[in-house]
Scaffold this motif. Sequence first.
Motif, PDB file in Angstrom:
ATOM      1  N   LEU A 167       0.860  -1.189   0.000  1.00 21.53           N
ATOM      2  CA  LEU A 167       0.000   0.000   0.000  1.00 21.53           C
ATOM      3  C   LEU A 167       0.895   1.238   0.000  1.00 21.53           C
ATOM      4  N   HIS A 168       0.732   2.078  -1.004  1.00 17.48           N
ATOM      5  CA  HIS A 168       1.609   3.239  -1.169  1.00 17.48           C
ATOM      6  C   HIS A 168       1.061   4.479  -0.459  1.00 17.48           C
ATOM      7  N   GLY A 214       3.149  -1.189   4.081  1.00 18.46           N
ATOM      8  CA  GLY A 214       2.611   0.133   3.784  1.00 18.46           C
ATOM      9  C   GLY A 214       3.663   1.209   3.930  1.00 18.46           C
ATOM     10  N   GLY A 234       0.159   4.745   3.434  1.00 22.82           N
ATOM     11  CA  GLY A 234      -0.171   3.335   3.233  1.00 22.82           C
ATOM     12  C   GLY A 234       0.075   2.504   4.480  1.00 22.82           C
ATOM     13  N   GLY A 235       1.047   2.926   5.316  1.00 19.30           N
ATOM     14  CA  GLY A 235       1.268   2.246   6.582  1.00 19.30           C
ATOM     15  C   GLY A 235       0.111   2.437   7.538  1.00 19.30           C
ATOM     16  N   ALA A 295      -2.575   0.117   6.385  1.00 17.13           N
ATOM     17  CA  ALA A 295      -2.254  -1.269   6.736  1.00 17.13           C
ATOM     18  C   ALA A 295      -2.585  -1.551   8.196  1.00 17.13           C
TER      19      ALA A 295
END
Length: 277
Positions: free
Chosen positions: A38-39, A109, A113-114, A117
């Motif tokens: 996940l960006h 991520g 994105g982190g 996640a």
Amino acid sequence: MAEILANALRFHVQRLPASEVPAPEGTSGGRATPVVFLHGLVVDNLSSFYCPLAVPLARAGHEVVLYDLRGHGLSERPPSGYDSRTAVRDLFALLSALGLDSRPVHLVGNSYGGTLALHAALARPGLVAGLTLLEPPLSGPWVENMVDTLSVAALSLEDSEVPAELASLRLRKAAKLTAIADALLNGTTLIDDVAAGRTFTPADYRAVDCPVLVVCGEHSELVPGARELVRHAPSGALRILPGLGHDVLKEASGVLREAVLAHAAAVRRARAGALIT
């Protein structure tokens, strides 16, 4: 390149098959945990992960899935739905469409994105076998700063001739990214949705039921939030990369690759142990 319909939206997805490699020592064999990337926001897309992390993980035996978040890259850009809850629904719907919702996955991520996640791991802990969070924004001050930054960028891009000027100079990639940023910031609810997002609490971190690796640059403003997560998470580790700020994915790809590969192997061992037990 593939286009997948999930949560009533078209997503651009890249899928890398796992190479045939021996199972790591300490496991009983079997398939490695799929890794899903996940960006970050606005100018980021799945390509950020491709060479630094995605290909090495595929070569290490993991099936890899990369996709552009809604509105980003080549995915469909609806006017709304940029809140974390909808993004997590997008992720789960995409995993279902790909047939990857029957066994746990490892989420990686970067930046925002982190955050997504971590939200996903809290929403469906049985579906997430491990987390690798690269510079994850977890605290309220980061959200406020990001909203301010995005708002300023939106004003600067509104009715701007920059995309056309970049295109005239044959800087097509820069022109495309600038146009996407303009469309996201001035044509969707992204800024308002990010501003309305909730921050995490120690209780959230204690509820994370999988191994977590957090990687931050030494000079990143996100280190305090990362330390808070690792302090409370049942199985958390923090890796600080000396001399770096927020962009560890671009600036420390070699060290980062080793850390992520090692954590992916650890997640696989933990998963294998859980299945044996």
